[in-house]
Motif scaffolding. Structure first.
Motif, PDB file in Angstrom:
ATOM      1  N   GLN A 225     -22.548 -40.879 114.334  1.00 29.70           N
ATOM      2  CA  GLN A 225     -21.833 -40.169 115.381  1.00 29.70           C
ATOM      3  C   GLN A 225     -20.907 -39.113 114.791  1.00 29.70           C
ATOM      4  OE1 GLN A 225     -23.580 -40.938 118.346  1.00 29.70           O
ATOM      5  NE2 GLN A 225     -21.572 -40.867 119.270  1.00 29.70           N
ATOM      6  N   ARG A 226     -20.210 -39.482 113.744  1.00 29.29           N
ATOM      7  CA  ARG A 226     -19.292 -38.528 113.103  1.00 29.29           C
ATOM      8  C   ARG A 226     -20.053 -37.331 112.537  1.00 29.29           C
ATOM      9  NH1 ARG A 226     -13.972 -40.382 111.700  1.00 29.29           N
ATOM     10  NH2 ARG A 226     -13.562 -42.483 112.476  1.00 29.29           N
ATOM     11  N   LEU A 227     -21.221 -37.597 111.963  1.00 27.06           N
ATOM     12  CA  LEU A 227     -22.024 -36.505 111.421  1.00 27.06           C
ATOM     13  C   LEU A 227     -22.522 -35.606 112.555  1.00 27.06           C
ATOM     14  CD1 LEU A 227     -23.294 -35.097 109.030  1.00 27.06           C
ATOM     15  CD2 LEU A 227     -25.195 -36.735 109.129  1.00 27.06           C
ATOM     16  N   GLY A 228     -22.924 -36.202 113.672  1.00 28.39           N
ATOM     17  CA  GLY A 228     -23.339 -35.404 114.816  1.00 28.39           C
ATOM     18  C   GLY A 228     -22.210 -34.550 115.360  1.00 28.39           C
ATOM     19  N   ILE A 229     -21.006 -35.090 115.377  1.00 31.94           N
ATOM     20  CA  ILE A 229     -19.834 -34.333 115.832  1.00 31.94           C
ATOM     21  C   ILE A 229     -19.540 -33.195 114.865  1.00 31.94           C
ATOM     22  CG2 ILE A 229     -17.345 -34.470 116.237  1.00 31.94           C
ATOM     23  CD1 ILE A 229     -17.911 -37.405 117.209  1.00 31.94           C
ATOM     24  N   ALA A 230     -19.717 -33.460 113.569  1.00 30.06           N
ATOM     25  CA  ALA A 230     -19.534 -32.406 112.564  1.00 30.06           C
ATOM     26  C   ALA A 230     -20.491 -31.254 112.821  1.00 30.06           C
ATOM     27  CB  ALA A 230     -19.749 -32.975 111.158  1.00 30.06           C
ATOM     28  N   GLY A 231     -21.737 -31.585 113.181  1.00 34.66           N
ATOM     29  CA  GLY A 231     -22.712 -30.550 113.496  1.00 34.66           C
ATOM     30  C   GLY A 231     -22.303 -29.724 114.703  1.00 34.66           C
ATOM     31  N   ALA A 232     -21.711 -30.388 115.695  1.00 38.18           N
ATOM     32  CA  ALA A 232     -21.259 -29.671 116.886  1.00 38.18           C
ATOM     33  C   ALA A 232     -20.110 -28.723 116.567  1.00 38.18           C
ATOM     34  CB  ALA A 232     -20.834 -30.671 117.963  1.00 38.18           C
ATOM     35  N   LEU A 233     -19.258 -29.114 115.624  1.00 34.75           N
ATOM     36  CA  LEU A 233     -18.090 -28.307 115.264  1.00 34.75           C
ATOM     37  C   LEU A 233     -18.413 -27.200 114.268  1.00 34.75           C
ATOM     38  CD1 LEU A 233     -15.488 -31.187 114.729  1.00 34.75           C
ATOM     39  CD2 LEU A 233     -15.694 -29.708 116.734  1.00 34.75           C
ATOM     40  N   LEU A 234     -19.589 -27.251 113.679  1.00 35.18           N
ATOM     41  CA  LEU A 234     -19.926 -26.423 112.522  1.00 35.18           C
ATOM     42  C   LEU A 234     -19.706 -24.927 112.751  1.00 35.18           C
ATOM     43  CD1 LEU A 234     -21.028 -26.692 109.632  1.00 35.18           C
ATOM     44  CD2 LEU A 234     -23.338 -26.479 110.581  1.00 35.18           C
ATOM     45  N   GLY A 235     -20.134 -24.414 113.882  1.00 34.68           N
ATOM     46  CA  GLY A 235     -20.015 -22.977 114.137  1.00 34.68           C
ATOM     47  C   GLY A 235     -18.682 -22.559 114.714  1.00 34.68           C
ATOM     48  N   ASP A 236     -17.709 -23.485 114.762  1.00 35.41           N
ATOM     49  CA  ASP A 236     -16.403 -23.222 115.358  1.00 35.41           C
ATOM     50  C   ASP A 236     -16.565 -22.610 116.758  1.00 35.41           C
ATOM     51  OD1 ASP A 236     -13.634 -23.271 115.422  1.00 35.41           O
ATOM     52  OD2 ASP A 236     -13.419 -21.288 114.506  1.00 35.41           O
ATOM     53  N   PRO A 237     -17.388 -23.250 117.610  1.00 35.36           N
ATOM     54  CA  PRO A 237     -17.745 -22.638 118.902  1.00 35.36           C
ATOM     55  C   PRO A 237     -16.628 -22.736 119.929  1.00 35.36           C
ATOM     56  CG  PRO A 237     -18.688 -24.820 118.762  1.00 35.36           C
ATOM     57  CD  PRO A 237     -18.016 -24.568 117.443  1.00 35.36           C
ATOM     58  N   ARG A 238     -16.734 -21.882 120.953  1.00 32.78           N
ATOM     59  CA  ARG A 238     -15.773 -21.918 122.049  1.00 32.78           C
ATOM     60  C   ARG A 238     -16.145 -22.967 123.085  1.00 32.78           C
ATOM     61  NH1 ARG A 238     -11.183 -20.393 120.897  1.00 32.78           N
ATOM     62  NH2 ARG A 238     -10.720 -20.094 123.101  1.00 32.78           N
ATOM     63  N   ILE A 239     -17.371 -23.479 123.018  1.00 37.08           N
ATOM     64  CA  ILE A 239     -17.843 -24.476 123.981  1.00 37.08           C
ATOM     65  C   ILE A 239     -18.370 -25.693 123.222  1.00 37.08           C
ATOM     66  CG2 ILE A 239     -19.484 -24.954 125.842  1.00 37.08           C
ATOM     67  CD1 ILE A 239     -19.566 -21.944 126.380  1.00 37.08           C
ATOM     68  N   LEU A 240     -17.921 -26.879 123.591  1.00 39.25           N
ATOM     69  CA  LEU A 240     -18.361 -28.137 122.977  1.00 39.25           C
ATOM     70  C   LEU A 240     -18.920 -29.042 124.058  1.00 39.25           C
ATOM     71  CD1 LEU A 240     -17.826 -28.323 119.890  1.00 39.25           C
ATOM     72  CD2 LEU A 240     -15.990 -27.049 121.016  1.00 39.25           C
ATOM     73  N   MET A 241     -20.038 -29.681 123.749  1.00 41.25           N
ATOM     74  CA  MET A 241     -20.668 -30.600 124.698  1.00 41.25           C
ATOM     75  C   MET A 241     -21.032 -31.888 123.960  1.00 41.25           C
ATOM     76  SD  MET A 241     -23.758 -29.796 127.342  1.00 41.25           S
ATOM     77  CE  MET A 241     -25.064 -29.656 126.123  1.00 41.25           C
ATOM     78  N   PHE A 242     -20.553 -33.010 124.478  1.00 46.25           N
ATOM     79  CA  PHE A 242     -20.764 -34.301 123.828  1.00 46.25           C
ATOM     80  C   PHE A 242     -21.373 -35.293 124.814  1.00 46.25           C
ATOM     81  CE2 PHE A 242     -16.829 -32.568 121.844  1.00 46.25           C
ATOM     82  CZ  PHE A 242     -17.312 -32.378 120.555  1.00 46.25           C
TER      83      PHE A 242
END
Length: 319
Positions: free
Chosen positions: A134-151
């Motif tokens: 889960q932590r690795l998946g969250i890291a992938g979501a944060l990777l591009g420093d995006p303005r939109i996050l979906m979990f």
């Protein structure tokens, strides 16, 4: 910002998502709720272009997902923590994502540190626990420093420290003005995290409102009172226009009155109170109330052993 307009998805005769229209705005955490089979995962997949809508439209900052150049810089998503090559290390998994979206290598180190996986960065993902995945998946979501996050179910497999961490992370991301859209079945955690709720059932929109308004609109609020002078207090409150529910010899429950006013009335009439407490339903209770007619899969409690007969689809009692 995420915008859905008339979003619909059919699989043959099955309508998984039915004419959904809502907007997920920046600056707050928006919870996405619904019973199993409500269409949440299908909706999220359409947001990311993984499924094509049968009808309607969905846009990410005004664009379709396939129009985004380097999409990880616009939207980061965790839909399935197991969606990774188990033979790659955590570092190399993220590095591949980074290279495909024009993200510098240094960012991989940053997100590994953010999610607490620096010490195991060179270990293969197939050896990770569910929480580490889960932590690795969250890291992938944060990777591009995006303005939109979906979990989708971000706390799945996390220990209490991890749950506290992801809750604070989502709140921090929203406070930075980002759009945070999170789906979860863990109501107690959603109640502590989300500011706004979007609730669907059988593919249809049931609610699009603030957390406080959702609970208020879908549950009963009352004031619980304990007193040795029940009859006197009931008479006083009824004369003041309040509805009093008497639960046997237990506490009184008062609808249509505020605890401050009840306390003032009791004091004026010299009535001793042992308890005076406002009662508000939990998010879980309000959710169950709203979605009762939309639940697709129902479980049934078992009868006591002496009432069971071993035939048919289940157990039944002889008449």
């Amino acid at each position: 910002m995420i915008e859905l307009e008339g979003l619909t998805k059919r699989y043959g005769e099955k309508v998984a998502v039915n004419n959904l229209t809502f907007t997920v705005r920046p600056g707050i955490v928006t919870g996405f709720l619904g019973p199993n089979g409500a269409g949440k995962s299908t909706t999220m997949r359409m947001l990311l272009g993984l499924d094509r809508p049968t009808a309607g439209d969905v846009r990410i900052d005004g664009k379709h997902y396939d129009q985004l150049k380097d999409p990880l810089k616009y939207i980061g998503a965790l839909l399935d923590a197991k969606a990774m090559h188990g033979g790659r290390s955590a570092f190399n998994h993220l590095l591949c994502l980074a290279q495909s979206n024009g993200i510098p290598r240094t960012r991989v180190h940053e997100v590994l540190d953010t999610v607490g996986l620096t010490a195991v960065a060179r270990k293969k993902a197939k050896g990770f626990s569910l929480g580490m995945g889960q932590r690795l998946g969250i890291a992938g979501a944060l990777l591009g420093d995006p303005r939109i996050l979906m979990f989708d179910e971000p706390v799945n497999g996390l220990d209490p420290e991890g749950i506290h961490w992801i809750r604070n992370l989502m709140k921090s991301l929203a406070s930075q003005g980002r759009t945070v859209f999170v789906s979860s079945h863990l109501m107690s955690e959603m109640a502590l995290t989300a500011d706004h709720l979007v609730v669907i059932g059988q593919g249809r929109l049931l609610a699009d409102t603030s957390m406080a308004d959702f609970i208020a609109q879908n549950s009963r609020s009352y004031v619980r009172i304990r007193t040795p002078h029940r009859d006197r207090l009931v008479d006083v409150l009824q004369r003041a226009g309040m509805t009093v529910v008497q639960t046997g010899s237990g506490p009184l429950e008062v609808d249509g009155g505020k605890s401050e006013r009840i306390g003032e009335l009791a004091a004026q009439h010299q009535i001793v109170l042992h308890e005076l407490s406002p009662q508000q339903a939990s998010l879980e209770e309000a959710f169950m109330q709203l979605t009762a007619e939309s639940v697709e899969y129902h479980a049934h409690s078992q009868a006591p052993p002496e009432q069971r007969q071993p035939w048919g689809d289940g157990w039944r009692k002889e008449g």
